[in-house]
Enzyme design. Structure first.
Site, PDB file in Angstrom:
ATOM      1  N   CYS A   1     -13.072  21.492  16.699  1.00 21.82           N
ATOM      2  CA  CYS A   1     -13.152  20.042  16.809  1.00 21.82           C
ATOM      3  C   CYS A   1     -11.902  19.426  16.179  1.00 21.82           C
ATOM      4  CB  CYS A   1     -14.403  19.550  16.092  1.00 21.82           C
ATOM      5  SG  CYS A   1     -14.495  17.764  15.999  1.00 21.82           S
TER       6      CYS A   1
ATOM      7  N   CYS B   1     -13.130  17.261  12.921  1.00 15.55           N
ATOM      8  CA  CYS B   1     -13.606  17.829  11.657  1.00 15.55           C
ATOM      9  C   CYS B   1     -13.272  19.309  11.474  1.00 15.55           C
ATOM     10  CB  CYS B   1     -15.109  17.612  11.520  1.00 15.55           C
ATOM     11  SG  CYS B   1     -16.096  18.699  12.568  1.00 15.55           S
TER      12      CYS B   1
ATOM     13  N   CYS C   1     -19.093  19.023  19.400  1.00 14.40           N
ATOM     14  CA  CYS C   1     -18.790  19.623  18.110  1.00 14.40           C
ATOM     15  C   CYS C   1     -20.080  20.144  17.486  1.00 14.40           C
ATOM     16  CB  CYS C   1     -18.139  18.593  17.193  1.00 14.40           C
ATOM     17  SG  CYS C   1     -17.880  19.232  15.527  1.00 14.40           S
TER      18      CYS C   1
ATOM     19  N   CYS D   1     -19.909  17.423  13.740  1.00 14.06           N
ATOM     20  CA  CYS D   1     -19.816  15.958  13.759  1.00 14.06           C
ATOM     21  C   CYS D   1     -20.240  15.424  15.128  1.00 14.06           C
ATOM     22  CB  CYS D   1     -18.405  15.502  13.392  1.00 14.06           C
ATOM     23  SG  CYS D   1     -17.181  15.712  14.681  1.00 14.06           S
TER      24      CYS D   1
ATOM     25  N   ASP E   1      10.744  32.549  27.389  1.00 14.12           N
ATOM     26  CA  ASP E   1       9.762  33.493  26.876  1.00 14.12           C
ATOM     27  C   ASP E   1       8.723  33.755  27.959  1.00 14.12           C
ATOM     28  OD1 ASP E   1       7.941  34.926  25.469  1.00 14.12           O
ATOM     29  OD2 ASP E   1       7.107  33.201  24.424  1.00 14.12           O
TER      30      ASP E   1
END
Lengths: 247, 460
Positions: free
Chosen positions: B213, B216, B235, B238, B366
């Site tokens: 999340c 949080c 989440c 939260c 890359d």
């Protein structure tokens, strides 16, 4: 953690074992999950974004004791970039914040403004070179087993402590810190480095070395069956030549 | 007021632009680059005159296609200026403005539509003061150029915080890294997403760039994964979760001729769309365009007709017929995009494939992303396979580890040679799929043109 094509290392270990009839089981160890480190012969620890790295770093402290015990008991570990940094004494961010590591490698990393992004070619530490030569079952003898080739992308500069040995010497690229020509660190069978690429499919001699070390711990010295690596060597040599010849 | 600096900048830009044209150069950034050196405020000054303001479209994948669809729809009602040639940096915007401007800085358009490189979004917002910003997704892309996607998102957040209330954001709710941006915006947010929980494409193992999340740091729980880290999520701790989209897709169907249909819904209505773009990723592009068109008050029937008749942009998905052979080009440039392409083509029974991997700056130097890409999924479908590009050998190793058999004669670094060879060995009823990286795509187009100058092109 794996943000960066480091998946190829796992694929390579699994395939090169399967091609030899060696059974491999893979487990993903996540945050908050207990680690029964003695169950594993091989650990892989990739890189992550800064935020992820902080979350994983905190969790790693919980797992440190068992992981270090496993390494002292000859388990094999390959860590790259972010994973390598978390296994050191500490990481000091650009802002001066200290993130504690687990001191598997006697080294520390300091954040810098310089982003080291390029092909990275190193010559493997001579002692390790000899060990690889003894283990890698080449069909063709002509291949040069002395180098590792990969791609680095980091801004942290790593400095090795007195008790640490480098994985190799930088031929082209920055390596640990773009200052002392060292790249990576070795402690027993644990290896840390900045070589993405992915590293192992680009360097089949090193992949086989890690496999044989992981098997040795359980079954004693073993001889690996040779594989046809002509394609891998063609790709490796082509890239080594190109990087060597870059200005 | 006479603005000597601006006139001189436009003049120099125009001279450079004509000179390039005379020498048939393709560079679209040089006029803007030099003009901005003379008048750094050129974009600000010229874009002020658009009556309906500017729209910015950004994100890792799909910004070109989304801009093209949007331009197509909006042109039914507005006089649009659009950086269609694909140069999506600040200098590209300046070049486009100079090209469309009179010597005295007058532009005969009333709406700006700008595809913006994700790294330059803050600068573009500063210069263009857009009324609308559509943000499609953020995936790991060319890490060698941009560093981490978290850094890009942080830059975006800073920019969004500085926006005034009258700017509207158009956000992809399925990407948690995009929908989170709404929290930082004072103005209105419009959301789009895919509501279906199941789609008729094979599942694919993917690397996820957003696991935690962004409020949080706790882990995200997904009830549906649609593509990479896009899906239906909430989440675990939260109250951050996927919002209900204003415009959404239901019942997508992906067909073997690479066309797609889905039900386009909003809270009160729904319509069926049938269009000739492949894959899940293009549903997002279509939805993003629809959301923008809707805000700009284009009627539903026009939107539907325009989308159903749309053909893709410049090699991203291009069908070509050469010497009676069918060729389809799909651009690949990062793992999220390449995985969706692989998933999309895997609905074919058999596949004739040419993959070209270059590692020039525009491709990303890359190439480790090929190891995050699920080639394994194609192993049972491949009838013929050829590889090309500067890093053909690395790609060959990757495919070897995906159970795809190759012989030495399948690998050529030279693109012209492999294309010629392939076309002559292909049966008339077979279709050749070409998957090039960006610079390889340009080479492929040249090579195909050399084979058959009458090749049917959707050029630019």
């Amino acid at each position: 953690m794996n943000t960066y094509g480091d998946n190829g290392n796992i694929i390579t270990i699994v395939k090169r074992c399967q091609w030899r009839g060696i059974d491999v089981k893979i487990s993903n160890v996540s945050i908050g999950q207990p680690l029964s480190a003695s169950d594993f012969d091989f650990f892989f620890f990739g890189g992550g974004q800064d935020k992820t790295q902080i979350i994983v770093g905190k969790d790693l402290i919980q797992k440190a004791k068992k992981l270090i015990a496993a390494i002292n008991n000859k388990a094999v570990l390959l860590s790259i970039c972010g994973g390598y940094q978390l296994l050191q004494n500490y990481f000091k961010t650009k802002e001066g914040e200290i993130i504690n590591g687990i001191s598997l490698f006697d080294a520390y990393t300091a954040g810098s403004k310089e982003r080291m992004i390029q092909d990275l070619l190193i010559e493997i530490d001579p002692e390790l070179q000899n060990e690889i030569k003894n283990v890698y079952p080449a069909i063709e003898q002509s291949n040069c087993l002395t180098n590792l080739i990969g791609f680095e992308n980091h801004s942290g500069k790593t400095y090795l402590g007195k008790n640490s040995k480098a994985l190799g010497r930088v031929i082209k690229g920055a390596g640990n810190n773009n200052e002392d020509h060292t790249e990576g660190a070795v402690y027993k069978n644990a290896f840390g480095c900045y070589l993405h690429g992915s590293l192992l499919p680009k360097n089949s001699h090193f992949a086989d070395y890690l496999i044989s070390k992981a098997l040795e711990r359980r079954y004693g010295p073993i001889k690996l069956k040779p594989l046809d690596d002509s394609l891998e060597w063609k790709a490796h040599n082509w890239m080594v030549d190109r990087v060597r010849n870059q200005g | 007021m006479i603005d000597i600096k601006l006139y001189f900048a436009i003049l120099i830009g125009k001279i450079i632009s004509y000179t390039i044209k005379i020498f048939r150069g393709g560079a679209t950034s040089a006029p803007g680059l030099y003009a901005l050196k003379i008048d750094p405020l050129l974009i600000k000054k010229l874009s002020k005159q658009f009556k309906y303001g500017s729209i910015l479209i950004s994100g890792t994948n799909g910004k070109t296609t989304t801009s093209r669809i949007t331009a197509d729809i909006l042109s039914s009602k507005y006089k649009i200026i659009h950086n269609r040639q694909g140069s999506n940096l600040i200098r590209g915007i300046a070049s486009t403005l100079i090209q469309q401007s009179s010597f005295w800085g007058k532009i005969n358009s009333n709406l700006g539509l700008w595809e913006i490189d994700e790294a330059v979004l803050p600068e573009a917002v500063y210069n263009l003061r857009p009324k609308f910003i559509a943000l499609m997704n953020l995936f790991r892309d060319q890490l060698d150029r941009y560093g981490e996607i978290d850094h890009i998102r942080e830059k975006w957040i800073k920019t969004i915080k500085s926006l005034k209330e009258d700017t509207q954001l158009v956000l992809n709710v399925d990407d948690p890294g995009i929908s989170i941006l709404a929290q930082y915006h004072k103005g209105k947010n419009i959301y789009f997403g895919i509501n279906s929980k199941k789609i008729n494409l094979p599942k694919i193992l993917q690397v996820v760039d957003v696991k935690h999340c962004l409020m949080c740091g706790s882990s995200l729980i997904y009830s549906t994964f649609l593509s990479a880290h896009m899906g239906h999520y909430k989440c675990s701790k939260c109250n951050f979760k996927r919002k209900n989209p204003d415009f959404f897709a239901e019942n997508p169907v992906f067909k073997t001729d690479f066309s797609t249909s889905f039900d386009l819904c909003n809270q009160s209505d729904h319509f069926q769309l049938n269009y000739s773009l492949p894959g899940l990723y293009n549903i997002y592009n279509v939805l993003g365009s629809i959301a923008i068109a809707n805000i700009l008050k284009i009627n539903s029937q026009t939107i539907i007709t325009k989308i159903n008749n749309f053909t893709a942009a410049f090699g991203r998905f291009q069908k070509v017929r050469i010497k009676d052979k069918k060729i389809i080009i799909f651009l690949i440039k990062n793992p999220a995009g390449a995985n969706e392409v692989i998933r999309t083509i895997s609905i074919k029974k058999t596949i004739n494939l040419l993959i070209i991997l270059n590692d020039k700056i525009a491709d990303g130097k890359d190439i480790s992303w090929i190891w995050d890409t699920n080639w394994e999924m194609l192993s049972t479908k491949i009838k013929n396979i050829y590889l090309g590009g500067t890093r053909a050998l690395d790609l060959a190793v990757r495919l070897k580890y995906s159970n795809i058999n190759l012989s030495n004669k399948d690998i050529y670094k030279d693109i012209n040679y492999s294309i010629n060879n392939l076309i002559s060995s292909l049966n008339n009823k077979d279709t050749l799929l070409i998957l090039p990286t960006y610079t390889a795509m340009l080479e492929v187009q040249k090579a195909l043109f050399n084979v058959d100058t009458k090749a049917k092109w959707h050029n630019q």
